[in-house]
Design a protein around this motif. Structure first.
Motif, PDB file in Angstrom:
ATOM      1  N   LEU A  13       0.820  -1.209   0.000  1.00  0.00           N
ATOM      2  CA  LEU A  13       0.000   0.000   0.000  1.00  0.00           C
ATOM      3  C   LEU A  13       0.856   1.262   0.000  1.00  0.00           C
ATOM      4  CD1 LEU A  13      -2.838   1.149   0.050  1.00  0.00           C
ATOM      5  CD2 LEU A  13      -2.817   0.929   2.523  1.00  0.00           C
ATOM      6  N   ARG A  14       1.955   1.240   0.750  1.00  0.00           N
ATOM      7  CA  ARG A  14       2.764   2.462   0.820  1.00  0.00           C
ATOM      8  C   ARG A  14       3.412   2.817  -0.499  1.00  0.00           C
ATOM      9  NH1 ARG A  14       8.531   1.154   3.456  1.00  0.00           N
ATOM     10  NH2 ARG A  14       8.596  -0.968   2.721  1.00  0.00           N
ATOM     11  N   ASN A  15       3.507   1.866  -1.427  1.00  0.00           N
ATOM     12  CA  ASN A  15       4.069   2.143  -2.749  1.00  0.00           C
ATOM     13  C   ASN A  15       3.006   2.513  -3.774  1.00  0.00           C
ATOM     14  OD1 ASN A  15       6.749   1.615  -1.936  1.00  0.00           O
ATOM     15  ND2 ASN A  15       6.366  -0.576  -2.092  1.00  0.00           N
ATOM     16  N   ALA A  16       1.752   2.478  -3.376  1.00  0.00           N
ATOM     17  CA  ALA A  16       0.662   2.824  -4.295  1.00  0.00           C
ATOM     18  C   ALA A  16       0.571   4.340  -4.434  1.00  0.00           C
ATOM     19  CB  ALA A  16      -0.663   2.278  -3.768  1.00  0.00           C
ATOM     20  N   ALA A  17       0.115   4.806  -5.577  1.00  0.00           N
ATOM     21  CA  ALA A  17      -0.084   6.245  -5.773  1.00  0.00           C
ATOM     22  C   ALA A  17      -1.194   6.738  -4.855  1.00  0.00           C
ATOM     23  CB  ALA A  17      -0.430   6.533  -7.232  1.00  0.00           C
ATOM     24  N   ALA A  18      -2.214   5.917  -4.656  1.00  0.00           N
ATOM     25  CA  ALA A  18      -3.347   6.281  -3.792  1.00  0.00           C
ATOM     26  C   ALA A  18      -4.153   5.034  -3.476  1.00  0.00           C
ATOM     27  CB  ALA A  18      -4.244   7.295  -4.486  1.00  0.00           C
ATOM     28  N   LEU A  19      -4.921   5.132  -2.419  1.00  0.00           N
ATOM     29  CA  LEU A  19      -5.940   4.124  -2.140  1.00  0.00           C
ATOM     30  C   LEU A  19      -7.231   4.651  -2.748  1.00  0.00           C
ATOM     31  CD1 LEU A  19      -7.151   1.618  -0.642  1.00  0.00           C
ATOM     32  CD2 LEU A  19      -7.706   3.225   1.194  1.00  0.00           C
ATOM     33  N   VAL A  20      -7.790   3.907  -3.677  1.00  0.00           N
ATOM     34  CA  VAL A  20      -9.088   4.272  -4.251  1.00  0.00           C
ATOM     35  C   VAL A  20     -10.126   3.467  -3.486  1.00  0.00           C
ATOM     36  CG1 VAL A  20     -10.498   4.334  -6.337  1.00  0.00           C
ATOM     37  CG2 VAL A  20      -8.025   4.730  -6.482  1.00  0.00           C
TER      38      VAL A  20
END
Length: 138
Positions: A2-9
Motif C-alpha cells: 500500500l505504501r508504494n501505491a499512488a493512492a488508495l481508491v
C-alpha cells in the motif's frame, strides 16, 4: 504494498461507520480517494490527505491530482488523529468518565471475587480447611 501505491481508491457506496482501511492507508503515507459519504469526511482531509468525491468523474479527476499531495502530510495526519498515544489517552478518558458517571449514580457495586479466589485468600483451599463451613462448598 500500500505504501508504494499512488493512492488508495476507496469507492465505497454505502455509509461505512469507520473506514479503517482509509486510516491505515494514511498511516503508510498513501493518500485516499473516496466518495464523500459515511466516515470518509472524518478521515480524509480533502486536498491534504486525499480527495473526497461525489461521483466517478470526480474520482478520476482526483487521481490526476494525487501527485500534488505530500505523502508526509498523510502520515503526520494519521499519527496525530489515529496514533496509539491519542487512542490510548482518549480510551482511558472515556473509561474514567463512564466509571465516574455510573459510580456516582450507584450503578457500579463492589464486585466480589469468584468463590475459588475468596477461598484462596482466606486459606480455605487447603485440604480439610473449613470443612465444617458452607463457604468451602462449590
Amino acid at each position: 504494498m500500500l505504501r508504494n501505491a499512488a493512492a488508495l481508491v476507496n469507492p465505497i457506496c454505502w455509509d461505512e461507520p469507520f473506514g479503517l482501511v482509509m486510516a491505515e492507508s494514511l498511516a503508510t503515507g498513501t493518500p485516499v480517494v473516496a466518495y464523500r459519504r459515511g466516515a470518509a469526511p472524518e478521515i480524509v482531509t480533502h486536498g491534504l490527505t486525499g480527495f473526497l468525491c461525489d461521483d466517478q468523474r470526480d474520482a478520476v479527476a482526483a487521481l490526476c491530482e494525487i501527485q500534488r499531495l505530500d505523502r508526509r502530510d498523510c502520515r503526520q495526519d494519521a499519527e496525530r488523529r489515529f496514533g496509539v498515544d491519542r487512542m490510548v489517552r482518549e480510551y482511558v478518558a472515556l473509561y474514567e468518565e463512564i466509571i465516574h458517571t455510573y459510580s456516582s449514580r450507584g450503578f457500579l457495586h463492589r464486585v466480589r471475587a469468584p468463590r475459588r479466589d475468596r477461598d484462596l485468600m482466606n486459606g480455605l483451599d487447603r485440604p480439610g480447611a473449613g470443612s465444617d463451613s458452607a463457604e468451602t462448598a462449590s
